[in-house]
Design a protein around this motif. Structure first.
Motif, PDB file in Angstrom:
ATOM      1  N   SER A 100       0.837  -1.207   0.000  1.00  4.73           N
ATOM      2  CA  SER A 100       0.000   0.000   0.000  1.00  4.73           C
ATOM      3  C   SER A 100       0.870   1.254   0.000  1.00  4.73           C
ATOM      4  CB  SER A 100      -0.959   0.005   1.193  1.00  4.73           C
ATOM      5  OG  SER A 100      -0.256   0.178   2.408  1.00  4.73           O
ATOM      6  N   GLN A 101       1.960   1.223   0.760  1.00  5.30           N
ATOM      7  CA  GLN A 101       2.860   2.378   0.799  1.00  5.30           C
ATOM      8  C   GLN A 101       3.621   2.535  -0.519  1.00  5.30           C
ATOM      9  OE1 GLN A 101       2.911   4.573   3.555  1.00  5.30           O
ATOM     10  NE2 GLN A 101       1.104   3.312   3.847  1.00  5.30           N
ATOM     11  N   ALA A 102       4.030   1.422  -1.110  1.00  2.46           N
ATOM     12  CA  ALA A 102       4.781   1.467  -2.369  1.00  2.46           C
ATOM     13  C   ALA A 102       3.906   1.958  -3.519  1.00  2.46           C
ATOM     14  CB  ALA A 102       5.353   0.091  -2.687  1.00  2.46           C
ATOM     15  N   VAL A 103       2.638   1.592  -3.531  1.00  2.33           N
ATOM     16  CA  VAL A 103       1.731   2.051  -4.595  1.00  2.33           C
ATOM     17  C   VAL A 103       1.530   3.556  -4.492  1.00  2.33           C
ATOM     18  CG1 VAL A 103      -0.671   1.964  -5.406  1.00  2.33           C
ATOM     19  CG2 VAL A 103       0.556  -0.148  -4.930  1.00  2.33           C
ATOM     20  N   VAL A 104       1.333   4.046  -3.279  1.00  2.00           N
ATOM     21  CA  VAL A 104       1.119   5.480  -3.084  1.00  2.00           C
ATOM     22  C   VAL A 104       2.361   6.272  -3.502  1.00  2.00           C
ATOM     23  CG1 VAL A 104       0.795   7.264  -1.314  1.00  2.00           C
ATOM     24  CG2 VAL A 104      -0.605   5.208  -1.277  1.00  2.00           C
ATOM     25  N   SER A 105       3.540   5.774  -3.117  1.00  2.00           N
ATOM     26  CA  SER A 105       4.777   6.510  -3.411  1.00  2.00           C
ATOM     27  C   SER A 105       5.414   6.101  -4.745  1.00  2.00           C
ATOM     28  CB  SER A 105       5.782   6.304  -2.276  1.00  2.00           C
ATOM     29  OG  SER A 105       6.155   4.940  -2.198  1.00  2.00           O
ATOM     30  N   LYS A 106       4.785   5.151  -5.449  1.00  2.00           N
ATOM     31  CA  LYS A 106       5.294   4.614  -6.721  1.00  2.00           C
ATOM     32  C   LYS A 106       6.741   4.124  -6.566  1.00  2.00           C
ATOM     33  CE  LYS A 106       2.253   7.410  -9.583  1.00  2.00           C
ATOM     34  NZ  LYS A 106       1.287   6.474  -9.987  1.00  2.00           N
ATOM     35  N   ASN A 107       6.987   3.404  -5.469  1.00  2.00           N
ATOM     36  CA  ASN A 107       8.306   2.864  -5.155  1.00  2.00           C
ATOM     37  C   ASN A 107       8.485   1.537  -5.892  1.00  2.00           C
ATOM     38  OD1 ASN A 107      10.594   1.719  -4.003  1.00  2.00           O
ATOM     39  ND2 ASN A 107      10.150   2.534  -1.974  1.00  2.00           N
ATOM     40  N   ILE A 108       9.135   1.597  -7.047  1.00  2.00           N
ATOM     41  CA  ILE A 108       9.293   0.426  -7.913  1.00  2.00           C
ATOM     42  C   ILE A 108      10.120  -0.663  -7.226  1.00  2.00           C
ATOM     43  CG2 ILE A 108      10.137  -0.372 -10.149  1.00  2.00           C
ATOM     44  CD1 ILE A 108       7.740   1.538 -10.306  1.00  2.00           C
ATOM     45  N   LYS A 109      11.165  -0.278  -6.495  1.00  2.00           N
ATOM     46  CA  LYS A 109      12.033  -1.276  -5.853  1.00  2.00           C
ATOM     47  C   LYS A 109      11.244  -2.123  -4.853  1.00  2.00           C
ATOM     48  CE  LYS A 109      16.371   1.158  -6.416  1.00  2.00           C
ATOM     49  NZ  LYS A 109      17.470   1.875  -5.782  1.00  2.00           N
ATOM     50  N   GLU A 110      10.407  -1.477  -4.054  1.00  2.00           N
ATOM     51  CA  GLU A 110       9.599  -2.228  -3.084  1.00  2.00           C
ATOM     52  C   GLU A 110       8.578  -3.115  -3.798  1.00  2.00           C
ATOM     53  OE1 GLU A 110       9.799  -2.686   0.202  1.00  2.00           O
ATOM     54  OE2 GLU A 110      11.576  -1.424   0.256  1.00  2.00           O
TER      55      GLU A 110
END
Length: 198
Positions: A100-110
């Motif tokens: 959920s945090q990676a989708v919001v921040s668009k964190n590709i690595k996570e």
């Protein structure tokens, strides 16, 4: 009462007492023979019930601790200690939080790390998010070719749009034609084929 009747009555009493003692002896022999087995069974049942109660208490405690960790993370998402605690208590809930945090921040690595998650559907969703955020034709195509992909049709539409931007109209139409007429995206597909660049 006559003497004969008294003798008959005494005989019946003796016979019934004999039968009672005979049953008592048989019961005593049975108990002696299977005493260890009966005690073992009672002990095993007691241990099973106690173990089940202890397991349920432990499971409930873990669930409450994981929920508390999640509430703490909602207040302070950058708390690494609480995140590690959540990972040890409930790996699936941890992966869901990270997703959920990676989708919001668009964190590709996570998101890439989560592609192998054991949490239900999370690996599939992470694969789609990575391909979609990178706008990578190869990754979108790879995702769209998966048989049980959740966003299979959406990936096909996105592929077609990317191909249209690259002036590969026939290939884009080919991707759009793969979308089933029963799909919720069938109208979008037809519109892109009709109104898209020809």
């Amino acid at each position: 009462m006559s003497l004969k009747e008294n003798i008959e009555m005494v005989k019946e009493e003796l016979t019934s007492e004999e039968k009672f003692f005979e049953k008592a002896v048989v019961t005593e022999k049975f108990i002696k023979k299977y005493k260890k087995l009966m005690i073992g069974s009672v002990v095993a049942i007691t241990l099973f019930v106690a173990g089940d109660i202890a397991y349920n208490i432990s499971k409930q405690h873990t669930l409450e601790a994981a929920n508390q960790a999640l509430l703490t993370l909602q207040k302070n998402p950058k708390d690494e200690a609480t995140l590690a605690t959540l990972a040890s208590l409930s790996p699936n809930l941890h992966d869901l939080w990270v997703y959920s945090q990676a989708v919001v921040s668009k964190n590709i690595k996570e998101l890439e790390k989560l592609q192998n998650s054991q949490a239900l559907l999370l690996g599939d969703l992470s694969s789609y998010e990575v391909a979609q955020n990178l706008q990578d034709i190869n990754k979108l195509e790879e995702y769209a070719e998966k048989q049980d992909a959740i966003y299979q049709d959406l990936a096909q539409v996105q592929l077609a749009i990317l191909l249209m931007h690259d002036k590969k109209i026939e290939e884009a139409h080919s991707k759009l034609s793969m979308i089933s007429v029963n799909s919720p995206l069938a109208q979008v597909s037809r519109a892109l084929m009709h109104y898209g660049v020809k």
